[in-house]
Design a protein around this motif. Sequence first.
Motif, PDB file in Angstrom:
ATOM      1  N   ASP A 274      44.587  30.689  42.818  1.00 54.33           N
ATOM      2  CA  ASP A 274      44.140  31.173  41.512  1.00 54.33           C
ATOM      3  C   ASP A 274      42.649  31.478  41.499  1.00 54.33           C
ATOM      4  O   ASP A 274      42.192  32.401  40.832  1.00 54.33           O
ATOM      5  CB  ASP A 274      44.458  30.134  40.430  1.00 54.33           C
ATOM      6  N   SER A 275      41.880  30.676  42.235  1.00 55.40           N
ATOM      7  CA  SER A 275      40.424  30.801  42.164  1.00 55.40           C
ATOM      8  C   SER A 275      39.860  31.852  43.123  1.00 55.40           C
ATOM      9  O   SER A 275      38.778  32.390  42.882  1.00 55.40           O
ATOM     10  CB  SER A 275      39.766  29.444  42.462  1.00 55.40           C
ATOM     11  N   ILE A 276      40.564  32.143  44.206  1.00 57.71           N
ATOM     12  CA  ILE A 276      40.074  33.123  45.168  1.00 57.71           C
ATOM     13  C   ILE A 276      40.629  34.506  44.811  1.00 57.71           C
ATOM     14  O   ILE A 276      41.841  34.670  44.674  1.00 57.71           O
ATOM     15  CB  ILE A 276      40.497  32.737  46.599  1.00 57.71           C
ATOM     16  N   PRO A 277      39.772  35.516  44.646  1.00 62.93           N
ATOM     17  CA  PRO A 277      40.258  36.861  44.308  1.00 62.93           C
ATOM     18  C   PRO A 277      41.202  37.399  45.371  1.00 62.93           C
ATOM     19  O   PRO A 277      41.090  37.074  46.559  1.00 62.93           O
ATOM     20  CB  PRO A 277      38.974  37.698  44.251  1.00 62.93           C
ATOM     21  N   LEU A 278      42.140  38.233  44.937  1.00 58.39           N
ATOM     22  CA  LEU A 278      43.069  38.843  45.887  1.00 58.39           C
ATOM     23  C   LEU A 278      42.353  39.774  46.865  1.00 58.39           C
ATOM     24  O   LEU A 278      42.819  39.983  47.981  1.00 58.39           O
ATOM     25  CB  LEU A 278      44.162  39.611  45.136  1.00 58.39           C
ATOM     26  N   GLU A 279      41.216  40.318  46.448  1.00 56.24           N
ATOM     27  CA  GLU A 279      40.419  41.171  47.332  1.00 56.24           C
ATOM     28  C   GLU A 279      38.979  40.677  47.313  1.00 56.24           C
ATOM     29  O   GLU A 279      38.391  40.503  46.248  1.00 56.24           O
ATOM     30  CB  GLU A 279      40.465  42.639  46.870  1.00 56.24           C
ATOM     31  N   LEU A 280      38.402  40.424  48.479  1.00 54.93           N
ATOM     32  CA  LEU A 280      37.004  40.035  48.597  1.00 54.93           C
ATOM     33  C   LEU A 280      36.193  41.202  49.152  1.00 54.93           C
ATOM     34  O   LEU A 280      36.634  41.898  50.074  1.00 54.93           O
ATOM     35  CB  LEU A 280      36.865  38.822  49.521  1.00 54.93           C
ATOM     36  N   ASP A 281      34.999  41.411  48.598  1.00 53.96           N
ATOM     37  CA  ASP A 281      34.116  42.480  49.066  1.00 53.96           C
ATOM     38  C   ASP A 281      33.296  41.955  50.246  1.00 53.96           C
ATOM     39  O   ASP A 281      32.219  41.386  50.072  1.00 53.96           O
ATOM     40  CB  ASP A 281      33.198  42.936  47.931  1.00 53.96           C
TER      41      ASP A 281
END
Length: 380
Positions: A170-177
């Motif tokens: 839930d806390s980690i975005p599905l896509e990281l830049d």
Amino acid sequence: MPSDKKLCVAIVVGETSGDLLGSGLMAELKKRHHNIEFVGVGGSKMEAQGLSSMFPMERLSVIGITEVFGRIPELLKRRSKLIKDIIAIKPDVFIGIDAPDFNLTIELKLRRAGIKTIHYVSPSVWAWKQKRIFKIKEACDLVLALFPFETKIYKEHNIPVAFVGHPLADSIPLELDKNAIKAELGFSDSTPVVALMPGSRAGEVSRLAPIFLETALKIVDKYPSVQFVIPCANASRREQLESLLKGYKLPIRLLDGQSQKALGACDVVLIASGTATLEALLCVRPMVVAYKLTTLSFYLIKSLFKMPYVSIPNILAGRFVVPELLQHDATPEKLFNALVPLLDGNIKDQVENFKATHIELKQNASEKAAEAVLKLIATV
């Protein structure tokens, strides 16, 4: 349930990953019930949410089989006192988060004393100690499972269970830049970055960090522009790693905590088996997993373990998605050989699997867990 009725929730966790789960659960419980008191054992995150910790959580943090022997008297004494103190407090519910060897006995004693009990994070009964399922049935009013496949065995034994997902998903975005995070850490877009994560405990780091650093030397020889990043779990681990690094000339940056930032910036990660591998999976970072225990602990655990793989990504996939190099196989040469295909871009299988798993585990876990806790409290 009226929100003005005071509730007392007892929670016991034994390590950092449990502290994270506990703090998220506490925050959601407070949103749903305004008059609530927390007691038990937890770390800094749970204390920030209002837990009155009965003793430092770190006293419960121990890994391996032989390593625990010297701590048995202290652990038994602390558990006995916890049971007495919690029975005296008479909380509305007790929640043991992970640490099944410690928490299940507490849950059993408390349930017999008339206190409702929940075990949050399913013990690995699907992998080893299968007979523990009978103790769980006697000790727990409810099991909160992080992974979907875990519910089957509980349903087969008529044990109440709820799949809540994992808070990290839930806390980690599905896509990281990745490029933005690289820039934040001072790396250029074109710089290959390898994260080295040899564990959060002193014993893990002492066994794995020298091997990881020797592997890094091999990586630099083949990929001269590579940079390394190591997130340090705490000040003690940073001091330990700084001491180890004195013997190496490597382009390594140490971070204080910030494991997600290290993972977000890296292209590949060499990582100790454990909860951190789930974090790497959710960040969708290709990985090679390694681990070493004392020789006796390793062979004792190996004789009990019933699955062909030990890392969370492989357990969730039901197959070898990531390479695992354990004990005598955890050598610089073998780790380097496993990393080279990933550094050369052969990452499709891992990336596709990790993305699908992240979506499956993203369930608003702390919210679901809090609702399950309050529902159990409300039952007569």
